[in-house]
Each structure stands twice: as C-alpha cells, then as structure tokens.
Write a protein that holds these residues in place. Structure first.
Motif, PDB file in Angstrom:
ATOM      1  N   ASN A   1       0.824  -1.216   0.000  1.00 46.77           N
ATOM      2  CA  ASN A   1       0.000   0.000   0.000  1.00 46.77           C
ATOM      3  C   ASN A   1       0.852   1.257   0.000  1.00 46.77           C
ATOM      4  O   ASN A   1       0.524   2.236  -0.686  1.00 46.77           O
ATOM      5  CB  ASN A   1      -0.930   0.003   1.219  1.00 46.77           C
ATOM      6  N   ALA A   2       1.937   1.242   0.757  1.00 50.56           N
ATOM      7  CA  ALA A   2       2.823   2.408   0.784  1.00 50.56           C
ATOM      8  C   ALA A   2       3.455   2.652  -0.583  1.00 50.56           C
ATOM      9  O   ALA A   2       3.569   3.809  -1.030  1.00 50.56           O
ATOM     10  CB  ALA A   2       3.910   2.223   1.841  1.00 50.56           C
ATOM     11  N   MET A   3       3.841   1.587  -1.262  1.00 54.44           N
ATOM     12  CA  MET A   3       4.439   1.739  -2.588  1.00 54.44           C
ATOM     13  C   MET A   3       3.423   2.262  -3.597  1.00 54.44           C
ATOM     14  O   MET A   3       3.742   3.131  -4.421  1.00 54.44           O
ATOM     15  CB  MET A   3       5.033   0.409  -3.057  1.00 54.44           C
ATOM     16  N   ILE A   4       2.200   1.751  -3.541  1.00 60.31           N
ATOM     17  CA  ILE A   4       1.159   2.217  -4.466  1.00 60.31           C
ATOM     18  C   ILE A   4       0.870   3.693  -4.238  1.00 60.31           C
ATOM     19  O   ILE A   4       0.779   4.484  -5.189  1.00 60.31           O
ATOM     20  CB  ILE A   4      -0.120   1.360  -4.315  1.00 60.31           C
ATOM     21  N   LEU A   5       0.734   4.089  -2.983  1.00 57.84           N
ATOM     22  CA  LEU A   5       0.477   5.503  -2.677  1.00 57.84           C
ATOM     23  C   LEU A   5       1.638   6.394  -3.120  1.00 57.84           C
ATOM     24  O   LEU A   5       1.424   7.514  -3.602  1.00 57.84           O
ATOM     25  CB  LEU A   5       0.207   5.679  -1.185  1.00 57.84           C
ATOM     26  N   THR A   6       2.860   5.916  -2.969  1.00 53.28           N
ATOM     27  CA  THR A   6       4.023   6.682  -3.407  1.00 53.28           C
ATOM     28  C   THR A   6       3.989   6.897  -4.920  1.00 53.28           C
ATOM     29  O   THR A   6       4.209   8.014  -5.412  1.00 53.28           O
ATOM     30  CB  THR A   6       5.329   5.984  -2.999  1.00 53.28           C
ATOM     31  N   VAL A   7       3.714   5.829  -5.656  1.00 55.27           N
ATOM     32  CA  VAL A   7       3.650   5.939  -7.114  1.00 55.27           C
ATOM     33  C   VAL A   7       2.534   6.889  -7.530  1.00 55.27           C
ATOM     34  O   VAL A   7       2.733   7.757  -8.400  1.00 55.27           O
ATOM     35  CB  VAL A   7       3.469   4.542  -7.758  1.00 55.27           C
ATOM     36  N   VAL A   8       1.364   6.776  -6.914  1.00 49.43           N
ATOM     37  CA  VAL A   8       0.247   7.669  -7.245  1.00 49.43           C
ATOM     38  C   VAL A   8       0.621   9.111  -6.926  1.00 49.43           C
ATOM     39  O   VAL A   8       0.368  10.025  -7.727  1.00 49.43           O
ATOM     40  CB  VAL A   8      -1.038   7.236  -6.491  1.00 49.43           C
ATOM     41  N   GLY A   9       1.230   9.333  -5.779  1.00 46.36           N
ATOM     42  CA  GLY A   9       1.633  10.688  -5.411  1.00 46.36           C
ATOM     43  C   GLY A   9       2.653  11.269  -6.366  1.00 46.36           C
ATOM     44  O   GLY A   9       2.554  12.438  -6.765  1.00 46.36           O
ATOM     45  N   LEU A  10       3.650  10.462  -6.746  1.00 45.72           N
ATOM     46  CA  LEU A  10       4.655  10.946  -7.694  1.00 45.72           C
ATOM     47  C   LEU A  10       4.058  11.205  -9.073  1.00 45.72           C
ATOM     48  O   LEU A  10       4.448  12.157  -9.756  1.00 45.72           O
ATOM     49  CB  LEU A  10       5.815   9.955  -7.773  1.00 45.72           C
ATOM     50  N   LEU A  11       3.111  10.362  -9.497  1.00 51.06           N
ATOM     51  CA  LEU A  11       2.422  10.609 -10.764  1.00 51.06           C
ATOM     52  C   LEU A  11       1.632  11.910 -10.704  1.00 51.06           C
ATOM     53  O   LEU A  11       1.616  12.678 -11.678  1.00 51.06           O
ATOM     54  CB  LEU A  11       1.485   9.446 -11.114  1.00 51.06           C
ATOM     55  N   LEU A  12       0.995  12.166  -9.575  1.00 47.21           N
ATOM     56  CA  LEU A  12       0.251  13.423  -9.425  1.00 47.21           C
ATOM     57  C   LEU A  12       1.182  14.630  -9.459  1.00 47.21           C
ATOM     58  O   LEU A  12       0.841  15.677  -9.997  1.00 47.21           O
ATOM     59  CB  LEU A  12      -0.547  13.417  -8.117  1.00 47.21           C
ATOM     60  N   ILE A  13       2.363  14.486  -8.911  1.00 50.01           N
ATOM     61  CA  ILE A  13       3.318  15.599  -8.877  1.00 50.01           C
ATOM     62  C   ILE A  13       3.904  15.859 -10.266  1.00 50.01           C
ATOM     63  O   ILE A  13       3.922  16.985 -10.749  1.00 50.01           O
ATOM     64  CB  ILE A  13       4.452  15.325  -7.869  1.00 50.01           C
ATOM     65  N   PHE A  14       4.419  14.807 -10.913  1.00 53.78           N
ATOM     66  CA  PHE A  14       5.201  14.996 -12.137  1.00 53.78           C
ATOM     67  C   PHE A  14       4.409  14.875 -13.439  1.00 53.78           C
ATOM     68  O   PHE A  14       4.772  15.484 -14.429  1.00 53.78           O
ATOM     69  CB  PHE A  14       6.364  14.012 -12.162  1.00 53.78           C
ATOM     70  N   VAL A  15       3.358  14.065 -13.460  1.00 52.87           N
ATOM     71  CA  VAL A  15       2.680  13.804 -14.731  1.00 52.87           C
ATOM     72  C   VAL A  15       1.388  14.591 -14.867  1.00 52.87           C
ATOM     73  O   VAL A  15       1.191  15.317 -15.833  1.00 52.87           O
ATOM     74  CB  VAL A  15       2.404  12.284 -14.891  1.00 52.87           C
ATOM     75  N   VAL A  16       0.524  14.450 -13.901  1.00 48.51           N
ATOM     76  CA  VAL A  16      -0.810  15.027 -14.030  1.00 48.51           C
ATOM     77  C   VAL A  16      -0.785  16.533 -13.850  1.00 48.51           C
ATOM     78  O   VAL A  16      -1.505  17.254 -14.528  1.00 48.51           O
ATOM     79  CB  VAL A  16      -1.780  14.364 -13.016  1.00 48.51           C
ATOM     80  N   GLY A  17       0.015  17.013 -12.942  1.00 51.24           N
ATOM     81  CA  GLY A  17       0.094  18.454 -12.722  1.00 51.24           C
ATOM     82  C   GLY A  17      -1.102  19.002 -11.968  1.00 51.24           C
ATOM     83  O   GLY A  17      -1.533  20.123 -12.219  1.00 51.24           O
ATOM     84  N   THR A  18      -1.644  18.220 -11.067  1.00 49.07           N
ATOM     85  CA  THR A  18      -2.773  18.691 -10.265  1.00 49.07           C
ATOM     86  C   THR A  18      -2.276  19.563  -9.120  1.00 49.07           C
ATOM     87  O   THR A  18      -1.111  19.943  -9.073  1.00 49.07           O
ATOM     88  CB  THR A  18      -3.551  17.495  -9.671  1.00 49.07           C
ATOM     89  N   ASN A  19      -3.165  19.836  -8.223  1.00 51.60           N
ATOM     90  CA  ASN A  19      -2.843  20.626  -7.043  1.00 51.60           C
ATOM     91  C   ASN A  19      -1.659  19.987  -6.302  1.00 51.60           C
ATOM     92  O   ASN A  19      -1.725  18.832  -5.896  1.00 51.60           O
ATOM     93  CB  ASN A  19      -4.078  20.696  -6.135  1.00 51.60           C
ATOM     94  N   GLN A  20      -0.591  20.755  -6.126  1.00 48.82           N
ATOM     95  CA  GLN A  20       0.621  20.221  -5.497  1.00 48.82           C
ATOM     96  C   GLN A  20       0.382  19.804  -4.052  1.00 48.82           C
ATOM     97  O   GLN A  20       0.999  18.863  -3.570  1.00 48.82           O
ATOM     98  CB  GLN A  20       1.747  21.255  -5.566  1.00 48.82           C
ATOM     99  N   TYR A  21      -0.508  20.503  -3.348  1.00 49.16           N
ATOM    100  CA  TYR A  21      -0.786  20.138  -1.952  1.00 49.16           C
ATOM    101  C   TYR A  21      -1.414  18.747  -1.864  1.00 49.16           C
ATOM    102  O   TYR A  21      -1.063  17.948  -1.008  1.00 49.16           O
ATOM    103  CB  TYR A  21      -1.708  21.172  -1.296  1.00 49.16           C
ATOM    104  N   ALA A  22      -2.342  18.465  -2.762  1.00 50.07           N
ATOM    105  CA  ALA A  22      -2.980  17.152  -2.778  1.00 50.07           C
ATOM    106  C   ALA A  22      -1.956  16.061  -3.112  1.00 50.07           C
ATOM    107  O   ALA A  22      -1.953  14.985  -2.508  1.00 50.07           O
ATOM    108  CB  ALA A  22      -4.132  17.133  -3.769  1.00 50.07           C
ATOM    109  N   ALA A  23      -1.084  16.340  -4.049  1.00 51.33           N
ATOM    110  CA  ALA A  23      -0.074  15.360  -4.445  1.00 51.33           C
ATOM    111  C   ALA A  23       0.895  15.084  -3.297  1.00 51.33           C
ATOM    112  O   ALA A  23       1.218  13.931  -3.000  1.00 51.33           O
ATOM    113  CB  ALA A  23       0.677  15.854  -5.669  1.00 51.33           C
ATOM    114  N   PHE A  24       1.364  16.145  -2.633  1.00 49.40           N
ATOM    115  CA  PHE A  24       2.277  15.949  -1.509  1.00 49.40           C
ATOM    116  C   PHE A  24       1.576  15.293  -0.329  1.00 49.40           C
ATOM    117  O   PHE A  24       2.186  14.556   0.438  1.00 49.40           O
ATOM    118  CB  PHE A  24       2.936  17.267  -1.096  1.00 49.40           C
ATOM    119  N   PHE A  25       0.277  15.529  -0.192  1.00 51.04           N
ATOM    120  CA  PHE A  25      -0.496  14.859   0.858  1.00 51.04           C
ATOM    121  C   PHE A  25      -0.513  13.355   0.626  1.00 51.04           C
ATOM    122  O   PHE A  25      -0.345  12.569   1.568  1.00 51.04           O
ATOM    123  CB  PHE A  25      -1.931  15.406   0.906  1.00 51.04           C
TER     124      PHE A  25
END
Length: 159
Positions: free
Chosen positions: A37-61
C-alpha cells in the motif's frame, strides 16, 4: 464418578504479556506484501506531482500518507504495544478459569467466556496456545498453565 476438571490462575496484563501475545499471533508476510500500500500511494503521489500536474498540496499529501503507511508497517509492533499499554486493562490482574465447558477470563474491565465447542482450530507453540474461533483469535500464554492443563485443552478441542 470423576470430579469435573477446573483450573484457576491469574496473571497480570503487563508489557511482557502483550509483547508475547503480539509475537505469537502476528502472521509474517513477505516484505513486498507488507509495504504494498505504501508503494502504491508513493507511485500515485509521484504521478500526481510529475505527470498530471494537479494541485501540489494534494499530491504531496498522498506522498505523506504513503510515508505514514510505511512507518505504520515498520513500527507495527511498537504501535500495537503502545495502544495496549494505554488501554484501561493494562497492569490489571486477570483471572483465568478453565473447566469442562471452556475458558473464562475475568477482570475488572472485561469478563468473557470461550466455549471449547466454538473453537475451530488450535495452534500450539513453545510459549502459548492460539485458539481460532468465530469472533477471531485468542491467545493463552503457557506461563500460567501446567502441562496437564495444556493437554486438557488440546484434548477438549480435538474431540
């Protein structure tokens, strides 16, 4: 006519007892499965930061939740022991009564009865007994039991 079997003893719910309960009852899983679960959340968070370009606060959360999940797996035993030591039952005496019907535990806070007929599986280790029943798993340390009582429990559950 033989006298009915009854065994009474008491023990204290201290840190050593809780540590033994945890060590004997936790099923070890492979490292990758524990941290999945930690690895999946890390990958999702990194995808949100670098690929999707959504709200940075949500991605870092999401990345922070992944780190918290990894820490909860790493410190699972410590966290569980700490929660037990904060409970109202900590450092109190528990009376254990084993008779023909089952196992009764009595304390100031909790009274419970586990009938032998409700136990579906018995797993015995060097230091205790794991009793599987419909409500979950119960652990009894052999420190407070005699070999005759362990044999009695084993016989009652297997028959």
């Amino acid at each position: 006519m033989s006298t009915p079997f009854e065994f009474k003893t008491s023990f204290k719910l201290d840190k050593a007892h809780f540590a033994e309960c945890f060590d004997q009852s936790v099923v070890e899983r492979p490292m990758m499965q524990k941290y999945r679960n930690a690895m999946i959340l890390t990958v999702v968070g990194l995808l949100l930061i670098f690929v999707v370009g959504t709200n940075q606060y949500a991605a870092f959360f999401v990345v922070a939740v992944a780190a918290l999940e990894a820490l909860s797996v790493y410190y699972k035993r410590t966290w569980w022991l700490w929660r037990q030591m904060l409970s109202k039952a900590y450092n109190h005496q528990v009376d254990l009564i084993i008779d023909e019907q089952g196992i009764t535990t009595k304390s100031f806070h909790v009274n419970s009865k586990l009938n032998f007929s409700d136990v579906s599986k018995l797993k015995q280790s060097d230091v205790g007994l794991l009793l599987t029943h419909s409500a979950g798993v119960s652990y009894i340390s052999k420190q407070c039991l005699t070999p005759e009582v362990v044999d009695f429990i084993t016989h009652k559950i297997s028959s």
